[in-house]
Design a protein around this motif. Sequence first.
Motif, mmCIF file in Angstrom:
data_model
loop_
_atom_site.group_PDB
_atom_site.id
_atom_site.type_symbol
_atom_site.label_atom_id
_atom_site.label_comp_id
_atom_site.label_asym_id
_atom_site.label_seq_id
_atom_site.Cartn_x
_atom_site.Cartn_y
_atom_site.Cartn_z
ATOM 1 N N THR A 115 0.858 -1.190 0.000
ATOM 2 C CA THR A 115 0.000 0.000 0.000
ATOM 3 C C THR A 115 0.895 1.241 0.000
ATOM 4 O OG1 THR A 115 -0.132 0.019 2.418
ATOM 5 C CG2 THR A 115 -1.849 -1.179 1.230
ATOM 6 N N TYR A 119 -0.349 7.544 -4.721
ATOM 7 C CA TYR A 119 0.141 6.996 -5.983
ATOM 8 C C TYR A 119 0.447 8.097 -6.996
ATOM 9 C CZ TYR A 119 -1.263 2.408 -4.226
ATOM 10 O OH TYR A 119 -1.380 1.258 -3.481
ATOM 11 N N SER A 177 7.684 1.293 -10.912
ATOM 12 C CA SER A 177 6.930 0.157 -10.384
ATOM 13 C C SER A 177 7.521 -0.245 -9.027
ATOM 14 C CB SER A 177 7.008 -1.007 -11.362
ATOM 15 O OG SER A 177 6.303 -2.114 -10.867
ATOM 16 N N TRP A 179 7.166 -2.731 -5.385
ATOM 17 C CA TRP A 179 6.668 -3.949 -4.782
ATOM 18 C C TRP A 179 7.486 -4.270 -3.548
ATOM 19 C CZ3 TRP A 179 10.390 -7.946 -5.301
ATOM 20 C CH2 TRP A 179 11.383 -7.690 -6.277
ATOM 21 N N GLN A 195 2.904 -5.698 -7.983
ATOM 22 C CA GLN A 195 3.558 -4.430 -8.264
ATOM 23 C C GLN A 195 2.524 -3.308 -8.354
ATOM 24 O OE1 GLN A 195 6.206 -4.608 -11.599
ATOM 25 N NE2 GLN A 195 7.405 -6.315 -10.768
ATOM 26 N N SER A 196 2.952 -2.128 -7.888
ATOM 27 C CA SER A 196 2.102 -0.931 -7.933
ATOM 28 C C SER A 196 2.874 0.195 -8.606
ATOM 29 C CB SER A 196 1.691 -0.499 -6.514
ATOM 30 O OG SER A 196 0.960 -1.525 -5.853
ATOM 31 N N GLN A 197 2.164 0.983 -9.417
ATOM 32 C CA GLN A 197 2.781 2.083 -10.143
ATOM 33 C C GLN A 197 2.619 3.397 -9.363
ATOM 34 O OE1 GLN A 197 4.567 1.832 -12.980
ATOM 35 N NE2 GLN A 197 4.270 -0.404 -12.856
#
Length: 512
Positions: A115, A119, A177, A179, A195-197
């Motif tokens: 989290t 973002y 990216s 993670w 993975q989160s951008q």
Amino acid sequence: MLLWSLLVIFAPLSEEADFLTLKAPSVVFEGDSIDLMCQKKKDWWNIQTVVYYKDGKQLQFPDKVSSVSIPCASLSDSGQYSCSATVKTFFRSKSESSRSVGIEVLELFPRPVLTVSSYWPTEGSPVTLTCETRPSPQRSNVQLRFCFFRDSKALGSGWSSSPELRVPAMWTEDSGSYWCQAETATLRVRKQSLQSQIHVQRVPVSNVSLEIWAPRGPVIEGGNLVLLCSVAKGTGNITFSWHREATRTSVGRKTQRSLSAELEVPAVQEGDAGRYYCRADNGHDPIQSQLLSIRVRSPVSHPVLTLRELGPQAMVGDVVELHCEAQRGSPPILYQFYHENVILGNISAPSGGGASFNLSLTAEHSGNYSCEADNGLGAHRSEVVPLNVTGTGGCRRDHVTARVLGTLCGGLGFIAAALLCYYWSHKIAGGRSALHAPRDASSANPQESTHTSSLPDIEELQPDYVNVGPIDVDMVYSQVWSIQPPEDSANTRRMILENKDSHVIYSEVKKT
């Protein structure tokens, strides 16, 4: 008896499963080991080979090993396990299989979830990353550690016991990216999040301003000039540049991640004065500041004192001009004039240059003179100039008056000489007429003769007016006598009227 033995040997196949059993745990956690053991029920059997199966598929273990182990169980290891063996009896060899045993591998901790506090953060703002997971309640004593990654590169100091990572400031180049991973301290179980951008937003620069770093103090020639260019807003690497309006060329350039930057100009000169501006650019349109006028002030140099309008010699009554001038120095300049270190007066030069002070000389004005120049950046005194005033007594005039008086006196001398000649010629003529006069003429009017003889002798009279020349010239140019005859003498008044010029005598005599 023989028949019974044959029945035992050739028992139905349905009962053969009881000859082999698989010993295995029914429940394990991730990371635990799974021990499998294929056991025979008859000691007189000789097991030649053993094969293990999971969900009907053969597992790759050595054929002659009766017990095997899966060292680190994973969730994929859950399933139905069994074994088969080739056994040898008294009469023949045959293959036997065990019953299936179900094994369930439980999750030690769930797959972590990454989290992010934002973002779409703006440049310069902090971001917190959290790797969320926790051990199973049955294994709550398990210790986990965490690591965060951006594009396969570990962030921070690597593995840590904290599930959070705080990034103090995010910049455009930090976009990418992200993670995380979580693992047990024994390194037996490791899991990775999805993975989160993260996209970092850049803020354009605005409100660019230029100022002198020390606005309260003047910019002095020879000192350092510091120009501060700053922006109210703007993120990322900002390129600052400084320019001079007269040439429009850059005098300095810096790129740094801050809202302000300094440019130092060492040993500034008067030629560096002018109007300046700066620009700021962080990838968007560059923004320019307003113009800033910079004035460079220079201290005064040692002044030079000159005495003007003096002849070969200074005398009492002369008017002398004291002129003081400093060749260098920013205006306004205050000049002070001194006689023997006593202030005579002060004069300000608002536009620079020199200043003059007029002084009418007296005998006390002999001595040393100097002047001082000061423009607030330090005072400087001139060299001493001596002055000797002469002619402390008598009727002195300045050299111009002396020349004029000399010319006048020369003219008066000439007139006096002419009048003297005229007087003596008339006197001689009168004497001759008196000698030739008949005696009865003198006796005809004895009263007149008596009055005439009663007049004082001209040469015994004291002059009423004396016109003298300059001092040190012992020459008297003119003298005037006034003769007062008796009031009851009519003949005397008649004689004076007839000889009206006789009471003014012009002569040229030596002083006694």
